[in-house]
Design a protein around this motif. Structure first.
Motif, PDB file in Angstrom:
ATOM      1  N   ILE A  28       0.824  -1.078   0.009  1.00  0.00           N
ATOM      2  CA  ILE A  28       0.432   0.294   0.190  1.00  0.00           C
ATOM      3  C   ILE A  28       0.733   1.481   0.163  1.00  0.00           C
ATOM      4  O   ILE A  28       0.650   2.226  -0.874  1.00  0.00           O
ATOM      5  N   GLU A  29       1.873   1.444   1.047  1.00  0.00           N
ATOM      6  CA  GLU A  29       2.674   2.240   0.672  1.00  0.00           C
ATOM      7  C   GLU A  29       3.224   2.341  -0.833  1.00  0.00           C
ATOM      8  O   GLU A  29       3.237   4.184  -0.857  1.00  0.00           O
ATOM      9  N   ASP A  30       3.935   1.451  -1.118  1.00  0.00           N
ATOM     10  CA  ASP A  30       4.521   1.803  -2.547  1.00  0.00           C
ATOM     11  C   ASP A  30       3.544   2.300  -3.653  1.00  0.00           C
ATOM     12  O   ASP A  30       3.261   2.763  -4.302  1.00  0.00           O
ATOM     13  N   ILE A  31       2.685   1.316  -3.765  1.00  0.00           N
ATOM     14  CA  ILE A  31       1.751   1.255  -4.268  1.00  0.00           C
ATOM     15  C   ILE A  31       1.584   3.662  -4.026  1.00  0.00           C
ATOM     16  O   ILE A  31       0.708   4.809  -5.634  1.00  0.00           O
ATOM     17  N   GLY A  32       1.074   3.914  -3.061  1.00  0.00           N
ATOM     18  CA  GLY A  32       1.173   4.943  -2.819  1.00  0.00           C
ATOM     19  C   GLY A  32       2.051   6.312  -3.490  1.00  0.00           C
ATOM     20  O   GLY A  32       1.510   6.879  -3.974  1.00  0.00           O
ATOM     21  N   ILE A  33       3.618   5.750  -2.650  1.00  0.00           N
ATOM     22  CA  ILE A  33       4.444   6.530  -3.503  1.00  0.00           C
ATOM     23  C   ILE A  33       4.547   6.638  -5.557  1.00  0.00           C
ATOM     24  O   ILE A  33       4.442   7.457  -5.331  1.00  0.00           O
ATOM     25  N   LEU A  34       3.739   5.217  -5.741  1.00  0.00           N
ATOM     26  CA  LEU A  34       4.212   5.649  -7.473  1.00  0.00           C
ATOM     27  C   LEU A  34       2.792   6.204  -8.163  1.00  0.00           C
ATOM     28  O   LEU A  34       3.240   6.993  -9.291  1.00  0.00           O
ATOM     29  N   LEU A  35       1.340   5.786  -7.635  1.00  0.00           N
ATOM     30  CA  LEU A  35       0.666   6.946  -7.996  1.00  0.00           C
ATOM     31  C   LEU A  35       0.987   8.073  -7.601  1.00  0.00           C
ATOM     32  O   LEU A  35       0.519   9.109  -8.958  1.00  0.00           O
TER      33      LEU A  35
END
Length: 192
Positions: A68-75
């Motif tokens: 979830i953290e990495d998806i937030g960063i990439l989004l």
């Protein structure tokens, strides 16, 4: 002007690819391995009218935090790439979204500075198969890489409804803030 992006990131914890079209129709294809988070991103896409493809493989056998953290960063990175120089955007917006007994308020400023203040008080440790406290961290991660301010609150009794109201309010406020209204950079500094 095309406001699209295509980004990817692979670490020892996650492998993520995202496509985004800010001027879409709310079409989505979401696969994160976390069913409730899929539902939140689908709601975000539908209510922001941002077309969104997210394909993520993460170490969810440990927990859902890294994914979830990495998806937030990439989004956030996808958003920053797609929004470009921000010429003509409305820039600031807010939305209030009710969902049954819950109501969420989210305000944003696409001003080039990162800040996140989310007051989300979930009662349970989990919402479906997603850890509740990572919701705030998702928005912090997005704000950090998208270089925008997010302020949000939610009230209610049901954690599912509260989380969904927040994601929908975020979607509605972002949809409004990215609208093209003129042909200027909306800042007295001349850059965002």
């Amino acid at each position: 002007m095309s406001r699209n992006s295509n980004v990817s990131r692979k670490t020892s914890e996650t492998d993520i690819a995202i496509k985004m079209n800010l001027d879409g129709t709310g079409k989505y294809n979401i696969s994160t391995g976390i069913n409730f988070f899929n539902h939140m991103l689908e709601s975000f896409s539908k209510h922001s009218m941002i077309d969104l493809d997210v394909n993520a493989i993460g170490d969810i056998e440990i927990d859902d935090h890294h994914t979830i953290e990495d998806i937030g960063i990439l989004l956030g990175e996808a958003f920053l790439q797609a929004i470009g120089n921000k010429r003509g955007i409305k820039r600031m917006a807010h939305a209030i979204v009710p969902m049954d007994e819950s109501v969420a308020t989210v305000a944003i400023d696409i001003g080039g500075r990162s800040y996140c203040n989310m007051s989300l008080d979930f009662k349970n440790d989990k919402i479906g198969d997603m850890t509740a406290d990572v919701v705030v961290h998702f928005f912090e991660s997005f704000a950090g890489s998208a270089k925008l301010n997010i302020y949000g609150t939610v009230e209610g009794a049901n954690d599912h409804h509260k989380a969904e109201a927040v994601f929908k309010a975020f979607a509605k406020s972002l949809k409004e803030a990215i609208k093209i209204e003129h042909d200027q950079i909306p800042s007295t500094k001349g850059v965002l």
